[in-house]
Write a protein that holds these residues in place. Sequence first.
Motif, PDB file in Angstrom:
ATOM      1  N   PRO A  75       0.828  -1.226   0.000  1.00 33.12           N
ATOM      2  CA  PRO A  75       0.000   0.000   0.000  1.00 33.12           C
ATOM      3  C   PRO A  75       0.856   1.267   0.000  1.00 33.12           C
ATOM      4  O   PRO A  75       1.918   1.320   0.625  1.00 33.12           O
ATOM      5  N   LEU A  76       0.377   2.289  -0.676  1.00 35.12           N
ATOM      6  CA  LEU A  76       1.089   3.565  -0.718  1.00 35.12           C
ATOM      7  C   LEU A  76       1.233   4.180   0.666  1.00 35.12           C
ATOM      8  O   LEU A  76       2.195   4.915   0.925  1.00 35.12           O
ATOM      9  N   ASP A  77       0.301   3.899   1.559  1.00 35.43           N
ATOM     10  CA  ASP A  77       0.410   4.494   2.887  1.00 35.43           C
ATOM     11  C   ASP A  77       1.526   3.875   3.715  1.00 35.43           C
ATOM     12  O   ASP A  77       1.771   4.282   4.854  1.00 35.43           O
ATOM     13  N   ARG A  78       2.221   2.878   3.143  1.00 34.02           N
ATOM     14  CA  ARG A  78       3.426   2.336   3.760  1.00 34.02           C
ATOM     15  C   ARG A  78       4.697   2.900   3.120  1.00 34.02           C
ATOM     16  O   ARG A  78       5.807   2.591   3.559  1.00 34.02           O
ATOM     17  N   LEU A  79       4.514   3.725   2.094  1.00 33.24           N
ATOM     18  CA  LEU A  79       5.662   4.166   1.301  1.00 33.24           C
ATOM     19  C   LEU A  79       5.722   5.676   1.095  1.00 33.24           C
ATOM     20  O   LEU A  79       6.786   6.195   0.707  1.00 33.24           O
ATOM     21  N   ALA A  80       4.633   6.372   1.293  1.00 36.20           N
ATOM     22  CA  ALA A  80       4.587   7.792   0.940  1.00 36.20           C
ATOM     23  C   ALA A  80       3.850   8.605   1.995  1.00 36.20           C
ATOM     24  O   ALA A  80       2.905   8.120   2.627  1.00 36.20           O
ATOM     25  N   ASP A  81       4.303   9.841   2.166  1.00 38.82           N
ATOM     26  CA  ASP A  81       3.681  10.812   3.070  1.00 38.82           C
ATOM     27  C   ASP A  81       3.587  10.279   4.492  1.00 38.82           C
ATOM     28  O   ASP A  81       2.586  10.460   5.175  1.00 38.82           O
ATOM     29  N   LEU A  82       4.674   9.642   4.936  1.00 33.59           N
ATOM     30  CA  LEU A  82       4.722   9.083   6.286  1.00 33.59           C
ATOM     31  C   LEU A  82       5.371  10.069   7.251  1.00 33.59           C
ATOM     32  O   LEU A  82       6.381  10.697   6.921  1.00 33.59           O
ATOM     33  N   PRO A  83       4.832  10.221   8.458  1.00 29.99           N
ATOM     34  CA  PRO A  83       5.545  11.009   9.463  1.00 29.99           C
ATOM     35  C   PRO A  83       6.871  10.323   9.782  1.00 29.99           C
ATOM     36  O   PRO A  83       6.916   9.106   9.967  1.00 29.99           O
ATOM     37  N   GLY A  84       7.943  11.096   9.803  1.00 30.56           N
ATOM     38  CA  GLY A  84       9.266  10.513   9.954  1.00 30.56           C
ATOM     39  C   GLY A  84       9.884  10.730  11.319  1.00 30.56           C
ATOM     40  O   GLY A  84       9.575  11.690  12.030  1.00 30.56           O
ATOM     41  N   LEU A  85      10.792   9.816  11.653  1.00 30.85           N
ATOM     42  CA  LEU A  85      11.519   9.853  12.915  1.00 30.85           C
ATOM     43  C   LEU A  85      12.939   9.382  12.636  1.00 30.85           C
ATOM     44  O   LEU A  85      13.140   8.330  12.022  1.00 30.85           O
ATOM     45  N   VAL A  86      13.939  10.144  13.063  1.00 31.09           N
ATOM     46  CA  VAL A  86      15.333   9.763  12.867  1.00 31.09           C
ATOM     47  C   VAL A  86      15.913   9.243  14.170  1.00 31.09           C
ATOM     48  O   VAL A  86      15.770   9.865  15.226  1.00 31.09           O
ATOM     49  N   VAL A  87      16.574   8.082  14.080  1.00 32.13           N
ATOM     50  CA  VAL A  87      17.291   7.502  15.217  1.00 32.13           C
ATOM     51  C   VAL A  87      18.779   7.656  14.925  1.00 32.13           C
ATOM     52  O   VAL A  87      19.276   7.131  13.917  1.00 32.13           O
ATOM     53  N   ARG A  88      19.493   8.386  15.751  1.00 33.32           N
ATOM     54  CA  ARG A  88      20.927   8.599  15.563  1.00 33.32           C
ATOM     55  C   ARG A  88      21.718   7.477  16.234  1.00 33.32           C
ATOM     56  O   ARG A  88      21.488   7.144  17.396  1.00 33.32           O
ATOM     57  N   ALA A  89      22.658   6.894  15.493  1.00 33.84           N
ATOM     58  CA  ALA A  89      23.525   5.868  16.060  1.00 33.84           C
ATOM     59  C   ALA A  89      24.477   6.507  17.060  1.00 33.84           C
ATOM     60  O   ALA A  89      25.069   7.550  16.787  1.00 33.84           O
ATOM     61  N   GLU A  90      24.607   5.889  18.202  1.00 33.03           N
ATOM     62  CA  GLU A  90      25.495   6.400  19.245  1.00 33.03           C
ATOM     63  C   GLU A  90      26.382   5.275  19.759  1.00 33.03           C
ATOM     64  O   GLU A  90      25.985   4.117  19.761  1.00 33.03           O
ATOM     65  N   GLY A  91      27.592   5.632  20.183  1.00 37.13           N
ATOM     66  CA  GLY A  91      28.499   4.641  20.736  1.00 37.13           C
ATOM     67  C   GLY A  91      29.355   3.987  19.666  1.00 37.13           C
ATOM     68  O   GLY A  91      29.117   4.136  18.468  1.00 37.13           O
ATOM     69  N   PRO A  92      30.356   3.219  20.084  1.00 38.45           N
ATOM     70  CA  PRO A  92      31.329   2.642  19.149  1.00 38.45           C
ATOM     71  C   PRO A  92      30.867   1.367  18.441  1.00 38.45           C
ATOM     72  O   PRO A  92      31.445   0.960  17.444  1.00 38.45           O
ATOM     73  N   GLY A  93      29.843   0.704  18.961  1.00 36.88           N
ATOM     74  CA  GLY A  93      29.417  -0.565  18.371  1.00 36.88           C
ATOM     75  C   GLY A  93      28.741  -0.399  17.029  1.00 36.88           C
ATOM     76  O   GLY A  93      28.241   0.678  16.682  1.00 36.88           O
TER      77      GLY A  93
END
Length: 214
Positions: A75-93
Motif C-alpha cells: 500500500p502507498l500508505d506504507r511508502l509515501a507521506d509518512l511522518p518521519g523519525l530519525v534515530v541517531r547511532a550512538e556509541g562505538p558498536g
Amino acid sequence: MIVELSHRVHDGLVTYPGIPAPRLGVHLSREDSRTLYAPGTEFHIATITLAANTGTYVDTPFHRYPDGPDLAGTPLDRLADLPGLVVRAEGPGRAVTVDRGLDVRGKAVLVHTGWDRHFGTDAYVGGHPYLAPESAAWLAEQGAALVGIDSLNIDDTPPHGERPAHTILLAAGIPLVEHLTNLAALPEEGFRLHAAPPMIAGMGTFPVRAYAVL
C-alpha cells in the motif's frame, strides 16, 4: 523544504558487491528521432538494465517471502507521506539500538549512522553499522510503518547469511529502505517521508527517489 535522501544512480554504479551494475543505453537517439518528427522536433529515449537492488531502494515483503506483498501490492500508505523519525547511532558498536521510549507507531523510522559517506568506495562494504535484531523486533511490535538505514544493509552481513531484521520486519509487512543518504540534514522529527517505487507486479525490490518534506 525538500531534502534529498537518495544516492544518484549512474552507469556502472556498484551498490552491493556481487550485484551487477546498471548499464545505460539508447533506444532512440536525438539524431535518429529527427527522421520521425517534424523539423525542429527531436526526442531521446534511453534504456537501462539494472538489478532491482541498485542505489537507494525499497524492500517489500515479497523480497523475503514468496506470499508477501510485492511492489504493486504494498500500500502507498506504507511508502509515501509518512511522518518521519530519525534515530541517531550512538556509541562505538556497529549494532544500532532504538530508544524504547520513542513513539514509532505509523512512522517511518530512519536509522542515521553516517555510513553513507563511504558509498561507492571499498570502505562501504566492510564493518558497516546495522539495526540490532532486538530493535527490529521492537519496531515490528510497536507498529512502525517503514524502516530505513543509510548503510550497506539493515542487517549485519556475515558469511552465514542470517538476516534477522529483514526476516522480522518484512514478516510484519514493514517495507525497508536501504542505502539512504543525507539523514544528517533531517531533524529528529517534524518531516514527512516519501519513498515509493514503480508499481511493478512480481518484484520485491526497486530503486526509489527517497526524500523528506520538512
